[in-house]
Design a protein around this motif. Structure first.
Motif, PDB file in Angstrom:
ATOM      1  N   ARG A  49       0.856  -1.185   0.000  1.00  0.00           N
ATOM      2  CA  ARG A  49       0.000   0.000   0.000  1.00  0.00           C
ATOM      3  C   ARG A  49       0.894   1.238   0.000  1.00  0.00           C
ATOM      4  N   SER A 161      -4.751   1.875  -3.427  1.00  0.00           N
ATOM      5  CA  SER A 161      -3.540   1.559  -2.683  1.00  0.00           C
ATOM      6  C   SER A 161      -3.086   2.617  -1.695  1.00  0.00           C
ATOM      7  N   GLY A 172     -10.542  -1.020   3.529  1.00  0.00           N
ATOM      8  CA  GLY A 172      -9.357  -0.292   3.927  1.00  0.00           C
ATOM      9  C   GLY A 172      -9.626   0.875   4.837  1.00  0.00           C
TER      10      GLY A 172
END
Length: 175
Positions: A49, A161, A172
Motif C-alpha cells: 500500500r 492503494s 481499507g
C-alpha cells in the motif's frame, strides 16, 4: 522478441490490451514521482500500500524506475528498481526489472498538465491509475476509470492503494 520473453509473456499475460500511441507525449514532463491511486492486484505488488513510482533519467538514455510501497503485514517499505526504454511509441515503455525480460508500460490516459495517468501493462491483468498527489477527487478519478473501462478493464476489481487494506476483503482505512 526473445524466446525467454515469449515464454514469460505467454505465462503471465492475460488478454492483450494495446493502447493508442500519443505522438505528443513528453517524457520529460512525465518523469518524477507518481502516487499509485489504484491498481489491479498482481503478484509483484501483493500486500503493498502507499505505493510510489519514481521515473528519472538513467544511464545511456534509459529511464531509471524505482517502485516502493509499504508491506501491510510488516509495515516495512519495500523497493524495486528497474530500467526502462521507449518502445514502439513515445508513451509505450519497456520496463526491465530483470535483464532480457521486460514488462509493457503503456500510458493510455494523461491529462494535459501531466498530473494524472492511466497505465496499462499490456494485458487485462495489469492496470495502474497514477497521480502526482496521493489522493484524487471523484471528478478527477472518473475520467481515468472511464478510460480503463474503454480498454476492457474491470474497474470493480481495483485496489485503492493509498489505504491500509486487508488483503482478504479489500476493506481499507487511511494510513
Amino acid at each position: 522478441m526473445s524466446i525467454i520473453q515469449t515464454i514469460v509473456t505467454s505465462l503471465f499475460h492475460g488478454h492483450s490490451v494495446k493502447t493508442d500511441p500519443m505522438p505528443d507525449f513528453n517524457l520529460e514532463r512525465y518523469l518524477g514521482e507518481w502516487h499509485e491511486i489504484a491498481r489491479l492486484e498482481n503478484w509483484f505488488e501483493r500486500g503493498l500500500r502507499k505505493v510510489l513510482a519514481r521515473y528519472d533519467h538513467g544511464e545511456n538514455g534509459t529511464i531509471s524506475v524505482t517502485n516502493s510501497g509499504y508491506d501491510v503485514h510488516t509495515g516495512e517499505r519495500k523497493e524495486a528498481h528497474a530500467k526502462a526504454v521507449v518502445g514502439d511509441a513515445p508513451n509505450h515503455l519497456k520496463v526491465y526489472f530483470v535483464p532480457l525480460v521486460y514488462g509493457r508500460y503503456e500510458v493510455a490516459f494523461l491529462d494535459e498538465d501531466y498530473s494524472r495517468a492511466v497505465v496499462s501493462g499490456g494485458s487485462l491483468n495489469y492496470l495502474w491509475l497514477l497521480a502526482r498527489t496521493p489522493q484524487l477527487r471523484d471528478e478527477d478519478l472518473q475520467p481515468m476509470l472511464h478510460c480503463a473501462e474503454e480498454l476492457g478493464y474491470d474497474t470493480s476489481q481495483l485496489i485503492y492503494s493509498n489505504s491500509l487494506a486487508s488483503t482478504d476483503n479489500g476493506v481499507g482505512r487511511d494510513l
